[in-house]
Every structure is written in structure tokens, then in C-alpha cells.
Design an enzyme around this catalytic site. Structure first.
Site, PDB file in Angstrom:
ATOM      1  CG  HIS A  98      -0.389   0.325   2.520  1.00  0.00           C
ATOM      2  ND1 HIS A  98       0.001  -0.647   3.417  1.00  0.00           N
ATOM      3  CD2 HIS A  98      -0.117   1.508   3.120  1.00  0.00           C
ATOM      4  CE1 HIS A  98       0.459  -0.070   4.520  1.00  0.00           C
ATOM      5  NE2 HIS A  98       0.406   1.234   4.365  1.00  0.00           N
ATOM      6  CG  ASP A 105       0.169  -4.020   2.900  1.00  0.00           C
ATOM      7  OD1 ASP A 105       0.274  -3.436   1.806  1.00  0.00           O
ATOM      8  OD2 ASP A 105       0.176  -3.426   3.999  1.00  0.00           O
ATOM      9  CG  ASN A 164       6.252   4.034  12.216  1.00  0.00           C
ATOM     10  OD1 ASN A 164       5.692   4.794  12.993  1.00  0.00           O
ATOM     11  ND2 ASN A 164       7.547   3.774  12.272  1.00  0.00           N
ATOM     12  CB  SER A 165       3.115   1.791   6.223  1.00  0.00           C
ATOM     13  OG  SER A 165       1.944   2.014   6.959  1.00  0.00           O
ATOM     14  N   GLY A 199     -11.547 -24.207  -4.417  1.00  0.00           N
ATOM     15  CA  GLY A 199     -12.923 -23.910  -4.815  1.00  0.00           C
ATOM     16  C   GLY A 199     -13.981 -24.281  -3.801  1.00  0.00           C
TER      17      GLY A 199
END
Length: 486
Positions: free
Chosen positions: A126, A156, A226-227, A283
Site C-alpha cells: 500500500h 501487503d 511507519n508502514s 474452490g
């Protein structure tokens, strides 16, 4: 519990006083032990900062957008925080200077760390999502334009590459050795303040907040910027990537989450090899096995994943898995809770022949199954520049918007029932933060499911006032205020 003996304590105190008066240095052992016990175990992070600090980088992203500005004029570091964690954006005054069209706008600030000495850097997906340019700044103030090697939204995790050699790479730690209560440290750029160090303890492991990740929970202070930075143990090893927080106020509330480094390395290896991550699927739709259900069917304890549906023609369907089965093992590994199954299946290479153990009508049976590949993440659909631009109505032209219908495939991909796709956003719409590829869900508090409904809602809106627009970008929905030109 031993009784409190006041006389004994008074005697010890008098003994200390007389010893002091006599020039002695004798003290009761109980009194001597208390300060030592209180001081024992307090960590010193100074050596860790010297050791790992040079491996941590600041990541600044830039986006070339036509007249793009932050919602309500808020700076991009804060917007990244609110968008990421779904916190409502407060009503803030707009910036005094209007953003000019076709200029580079800062999109956000994040953190990362050097994975290899030849320039591979790890961060959050992100942090770099939607960026046209990524700038990596080292602790020695050198700046490099980075190439995005790959990003995986589901975990992420992202990997970028800078052209440099001899860089100080981090040491990767063994997450299985991480213990709850252990001291850990974070280094990053909260609110753009580079090389900021915060510390705390591991609050929990295997915290379920997503389909593919058992997060590490800590009380280390994590804030916007901080990400993507590292979570470091007391041996100077990176054990996680700081990614999320839990907040009701918009600020840090003592709960933060980090991506376990073993999961991140697995993803990064695929990103470096092919630029994308492949995952397995079988599935099935699954649900939790409750205690009442487990006892009533003879399973004993609540475990496994309850199959609530089987996709026709899927690997599970071909293998004979039925709705009502409880999958208790996958390739010999126990399914203790429902979240274990998608992680194990997702980490299995497509095409692999595996075995699922199901509990059905009081008995367990093994079924052979061939793993299929889950559909990769796709960016929001955009109209081709070669396609003829749609004609906008007079009301839409007045606010600088042109929209098109969403196809059934796009609705399914985005998991929306309606809305219209933004083909272009200029002038007032661009100043409000809307851009090509956004999906508008409502205009002036009126839900829209087609271009016709969008134009009708826009025509009814009072153009002398700000028009609120609910739109979707990626996985997040948010509001924009289109202000008419004065």
C-alpha cells in the site's frame, strides 16, 4: 501465602540503622534484592539502532495526476493513514493554494528496509500502490529512484529495486523463535520524521486479521509513515514488516500489527522471480466449526473448516468434497481453525497433487485433489486511451467528470452491485481528488447504478453548493466534495 510479620520487619530496620551507626555495611538480603529485581531485564536499544538503523530507508512516492489534491486539503501522509485503515476522514480546511493540473504531487511517505546488498528493498504494497515514481532515501541522505519489482495486495508486501551495491542488508530472524512478551523495536518515518525509533513487546502471535496472514501483534507505537518499516528483535534480526494498526480515534492506541517475516520472504521470492505471486485454490466456501456442531456430529472438539459450498467444476468438486464436510487436515497438516485452510492451500503451488482429510457422517476419509491457481490481483479497470472518450452530459461537464457503465465482469471483480466508472476527471472533480479508474457509488446521497442514474442525480444536485460523491478506489470507499468554481 506467607503472613506479613510486622515485628520481623521492624527488627530488620533497627538492625540496619544500628549497623549504619556503627560504620558497618550490612543490609538485609530482602532489601538488597528488590532494586536488583526491578532493574533486571530492562532493554538497551542503542546498539540495535546502530546495527540496524543504516538498513532502514525512507520511501517517498510521487504521482502524476491531473489536478489531483488530497480530500479536504489534508496532507498525503495523513490521507495514506486514513485510507489504509478505514478511519473516517475528519472535516479539515482545504489548502490555500489550489493544486495545478499535470504537476507531480507527493502521494505519501512510508518506510522500508534493505533486503539485499545489491539494492532490493522491502516495504508494504500500500506504500507504493498507484505511484508513478518511488524515491528511496538512505540514512546517509543518498537518494535513488526505485523500480517497483512487484507488489502483492493480499499480503501487503512489495519489493522495489535501487541501483546501488554494497548496501547494509538486514538479518532475517526466525519468527518461530519469537515469544509473546519479548521486546521488539521499530524504525521508520512516522509523519515523515525519518529514523524514528519506537519499542514495545510482542502482544500476541498468529493474530487473525486476514485470509493469508497470521499477524504479529505488538504495542510498538506505529503511525502514518511507519508502514513498511522493520520490526526488530533484541538480536538485531528483522522478524516482521509493520503494516497496520487498530484505532478508533485515528491515532495509535497501543495495538499494531506486523507481517511475519517468513511469510514476507516467501512472497518476496516470487515477486523477485516473476513480479507476481501465484496461490493455490480448491474452490470451496468455508465457515467456522462451533462447539455445538462438533459435539453433535461426533467430531469431539471444534476444529477444522466447515465446507458451506463447493464451486461446480472446481478441484474440490472433482475430488468429491461435499457441502457439510469438515476439512480437518491438508497434506497431513492439522486445520485447527478455519483460517488455517486458505493459508495452507494458498501457499501450495498450483498443479500440485495434495490430500485433504474430511470428516463426513462420523468418519474421516482422505481425498486426492489437484490444486488450481487463484486469480491474481488486477488493478481497477481503466478505459484505453485509444478508446473514444464518452460524451459527458452538461451537468457532468460542469464539474469535470466523464463516466462509463461498469461491465458485469468489473462489478464482480470489484464486488459492487452498481456504480459508474470514472473515464476522466478534470477541473472541480480533479480538485476534489477524483481520478480515472475510480468507481462512483453515490452522488448527493443518491445511489447510482448506471450512467443514466448518475446524470439524473447530478442534474438534481444544487450546483451552488458542494456535491458529496461516494466513490471506491481499490478496496476502500470514501467521500469527495466537488466544489463549484467561483
Amino acid at each position: 501465602m506467607p503472613k506479613f510479620d510486622g515485628n520481623a520487619l521492624r527488627s530488620a530496620a533497627f538492625a540496619c540503622m544500628f549497623a549504619a551507626l556503627a560504620g558497618g555495611a550490612v543490609m538485609p538480603q530482602a532489601v538488597l534484592a528488590q532494586p536488583a529485581a526491578a532493574a533486571r531485564g530492562l532493554p538497551d536499544f542503542t546498539d540495535l539502532v546502530d546495527q540496524v538503523g543504516p538498513s532502514v530507508v525512507n520511501i517517498r512516492t510521487v504521482e502524476k495526476a491531473s489536478g489531483r489534491a488530497g480530500a479536504n486539503g489534508m496532507d498525503e501522509e495523513m490521507l495514506e493513514f486514513f485510507r489504509r485503515f478505514g478511519v473516517p476522514i475528519p472535516n479539515m480546511p482545504r489548502q490555500q493554494r489550489p493544486q495545478q493540473q499535470e504537476e507531480q504531487q507527493p502521494r505519501g511517505v512510508g518506510s522500508g528496509f534493505i533486503l539485499t546488498s545489491d539494492g532490493f528493498v522491502m516495504t508494504n504494497a500500500h506504500v507504493v500502490e498507484g505511484a508513478d515514481e518511488v524515491v528511496v532515501t538512505l540514512t546517509d541522505k543518498r537518494e535513488f529512484k526505485a523500480k517497483i519489482i512487484g507488489a502483492d495486495k493480499r499480503t501487503d508486501v512489495a519489493v522495489v529495486k535501487i541501483e546501488a551495491t554494497g548496501l547494509p542488508a538486514v538479518k532475517v530472524g526466525d519468527v518461530s523463535r519469537l515469544r509473546v512478551g519479548e521486546w521488539v523495536m521499530a524504525i521508520g518515518s512516522p509523519f515523515g520524521l525519518e529514523n524514528t525509533v519506537t519499542a514495545g513487546i510482542v502482544s500476541a502471535k498468529q493474530r487473525d486479521t486476514g485470509d493469508y496472514l497470521p499477524f504479529i501483534q505488538t504495542d510498538v507505537a506505529i503511525n502514518p509513515g511507519n508502514s513498511g518499516g522493520p520490526l526488530i528483535n533484541m538480536r538485531g534480526e528483522v522478524v516482521g514488516i509493520n503494516s497496520q494498526i487498530y484505532s478508533r480515534s485515528g491515532g495509535f492506541m497501543g495495538i499494531s500489527f506486523a507481517i511475519p517475516m517468513d511469510e514476507a520472504i516467501r512472497v518476496s521470492e516470487q515477486l523477485r522471480a516473476s513480479g507476481r505471486v501465484t496461490r493455490g485454490r480448491i474452490g470451496v466456501q468455508i465457515g467456522q466449526v462451533t462447539r455445538d456442531v462438533a459435539e453433535s456430529i461426533g467430531l469431539g472438539k471444534p476444529q477444522g473448516a466447515l465446507v458451506t459450498g463447493v464451486e461446480a467444476g472446481s478441484p474440490a468438486d472433482k475430488a468429491g468434497v461435499e457441502a457439510g464436510d469438515i476439512i480437518t487436515r491438508f497434506d497431513g497438516k492439522a486445520i485447527e481453525k478455519v483460517a488455517d485452510l486458505p493459508r495452507l492451500v494458498g501457499n501450495t503451488k498450483p498443479g500440485n497433487k495434495s490430500t485433504v482429510t474430511v470428516f463426513r457422517r462420523g468418519a474421516s476419509r482422505d481425498l486426492g485433489i489437484t490444486i488450481a491457481e487463484i486469480e491474481p490481483d488486477k488493478p481497477a479497470a481503466k478505459t484505453s486511451e485509444r478508446d473514444e472518450k464518452p460524451k459527458a452530459s452538461a451537468a457532468a461537464q460542469q464539474v469535470g467528470l466523464a463516466v462509463t457503465e461498469l461491465t458485469d465482469a468489473q462489478k464482480k471483480e470489484l464486488k459492487v452491485k452498481g456504480g459508474v466508472l470514472v473515464a476522466s476527471a478534470t477541473e472541480a472533480a480533479a480538485r476534489a481528488g477524483l481520478r480515472e479508474g475510480d468507481v462512483i457509488l453515490a452522488v448527493a446521497n443518491t445511489e447510482v447504478t448506471s450512467v443514466k442514474e448518475f446524470e439524473a442525480a447530478l442534474a438534481k444536485a444544487d450546483k451552488a453548493k458542494s456535491i458529496n460523491v461516494l466513490y471506491r478506489r481499490g478496496e476502500w470507499a470514501q467521500y469527495a466534495l466537488i466544489r463549484p468554481a467561483r
